[in-house]
Design a protein around this motif. Sequence first.
Motif, PDB file in Angstrom:
ATOM      1  N   GLN A  23      82.134  27.750  84.672  1.00 23.67           N
ATOM      2  CA  GLN A  23      81.673  26.572  85.290  1.00 23.67           C
ATOM      3  C   GLN A  23      80.631  24.691  84.097  1.00 23.67           C
ATOM      4  O   GLN A  23      81.179  23.980  84.005  1.00 23.67           O
ATOM      5  N   ARG A  24      79.558  26.103  83.479  1.00 27.21           N
ATOM      6  CA  ARG A  24      79.127  25.088  82.248  1.00 27.21           C
ATOM      7  C   ARG A  24      79.723  24.117  81.698  1.00 27.21           C
ATOM      8  O   ARG A  24      79.994  23.337  81.308  1.00 27.21           O
ATOM      9  N   THR A  25      81.502  25.025  80.779  1.00 25.63           N
ATOM     10  CA  THR A  25      81.860  24.658  79.644  1.00 25.63           C
ATOM     11  C   THR A  25      82.890  23.793  80.469  1.00 25.63           C
ATOM     12  O   THR A  25      83.351  22.616  79.349  1.00 25.63           O
ATOM     13  N   LYS A  26      83.490  23.675  82.152  1.00 24.83           N
ATOM     14  CA  LYS A  26      84.267  22.538  82.857  1.00 24.83           C
ATOM     15  C   LYS A  26      83.432  21.205  82.484  1.00 24.83           C
ATOM     16  O   LYS A  26      83.645  20.430  82.309  1.00 24.83           O
TER      17      LYS A  26
ATOM     18  N   ILE B 192      83.019  22.332  71.919  1.00 21.49           N
ATOM     19  CA  ILE B 192      84.093  23.388  71.901  1.00 21.49           C
ATOM     20  C   ILE B 192      85.146  23.715  71.154  1.00 21.49           C
ATOM     21  O   ILE B 192      85.476  22.751  70.521  1.00 21.49           O
ATOM     22  N   HIS B 193      85.892  25.063  70.952  1.00 21.09           N
ATOM     23  CA  HIS B 193      86.591  25.756  69.609  1.00 21.09           C
ATOM     24  C   HIS B 193      87.977  24.947  71.295  1.00 21.09           C
ATOM     25  O   HIS B 193      88.006  24.861  72.284  1.00 21.09           O
ATOM     26  N   ARG B 194      88.974  24.533  70.746  1.00 19.84           N
ATOM     27  CA  ARG B 194      90.644  23.817  71.135  1.00 19.84           C
ATOM     28  C   ARG B 194      90.726  25.124  71.774  1.00 19.84           C
ATOM     29  O   ARG B 194      91.581  24.717  73.023  1.00 19.84           O
ATOM     30  N   SER B 195      90.465  26.721  71.534  1.00 21.68           N
ATOM     31  CA  SER B 195      91.039  27.513  71.937  1.00 21.68           C
ATOM     32  C   SER B 195      90.605  27.471  73.317  1.00 21.68           C
ATOM     33  O   SER B 195      91.215  28.452  74.686  1.00 21.68           O
TER      34      SER B 195
ATOM     35  N   THR C  83      91.828  27.423  77.738  1.00 25.14           N
ATOM     36  CA  THR C  83      91.075  29.290  78.695  1.00 25.14           C
ATOM     37  C   THR C  83      91.455  28.675  80.171  1.00 25.14           C
ATOM     38  O   THR C  83      91.358  28.875  81.297  1.00 25.14           O
ATOM     39  N   HIS C  84      90.605  26.494  80.437  1.00 22.75           N
ATOM     40  CA  HIS C  84      90.480  26.103  80.913  1.00 22.75           C
ATOM     41  C   HIS C  84      91.203  25.011  81.945  1.00 22.75           C
ATOM     42  O   HIS C  84      91.509  24.872  82.995  1.00 22.75           O
ATOM     43  N   PHE C  85      92.526  24.301  80.642  1.00 25.78           N
ATOM     44  CA  PHE C  85      93.754  23.670  81.263  1.00 25.78           C
ATOM     45  C   PHE C  85      94.419  23.862  80.903  1.00 25.78           C
ATOM     46  O   PHE C  85      94.808  24.423  79.461  1.00 25.78           O
TER      47      PHE C  85
ATOM     48  N   ILE D 177      93.983  16.971  72.607  1.00 28.54           N
ATOM     49  CA  ILE D 177      93.394  17.620  72.458  1.00 28.54           C
ATOM     50  C   ILE D 177      91.918  18.173  71.393  1.00 28.54           C
ATOM     51  O   ILE D 177      90.515  18.635  72.215  1.00 28.54           O
ATOM     52  N   ASN D 178      92.155  18.660  70.684  1.00 25.48           N
ATOM     53  CA  ASN D 178      91.095  17.755  69.175  1.00 25.48           C
ATOM     54  C   ASN D 178      89.541  17.150  69.395  1.00 25.48           C
ATOM     55  O   ASN D 178      88.604  17.857  69.631  1.00 25.48           O
TER      56      ASN D 178
END
Length: 166
Positions: free
Chosen positions: A7-10, A40-43, A47-49, A31-32
């Motif tokens: 949730q925090r990352t989103k 955050i890292h691109r990867s 993970t979320h989208f 995206i970058n």
Amino acid sequence: MANLQNQRTKKLIFMGFRELLAKESFSKITINEIADQAMIHRSTFYTHFTDKYDLLNQYLAHQRTNTEFNSEDIYEHPFSSIAEINNLELLPLLKFQSDDADFRNGFFQFVIDTVMENQDDKTELDKFFFIGRIKAINLWIDRTKQPYNPFVDYVYLDKVFRTGKK
């Protein structure tokens, strides 16, 4: 714990995305840039989208859940309801992005998804006719170079929706 972290990352991604939407057209945002803005890292983004269109859809859905939404109003006043769904916080972004065709397409895909997922007494056919009328008005604006902006002129476009006349 993992759920709170997700949730925090989103939330960080949404905040970074919103900042980018306020200053750059959606079609040019990468995206970058989103990952850098959210720190955050691109990867982690992936993970979320699945892509930036998925991010746009989820961001708009998140905004919708933070507002009052009356599903019956959307069938009577679709353009005004869309403005209400996206509240005063998001409306300046919609106006800024209104000339970006990729953004408009992503936004109206969100509207279609919202209508189709809505649990009301409308049949699927009713919902598709409704969506068709909204899409027809947007095509009319684009193809005939009408001076109307769905994110600004929503009261007038509701009148066009109801009457079928300019």
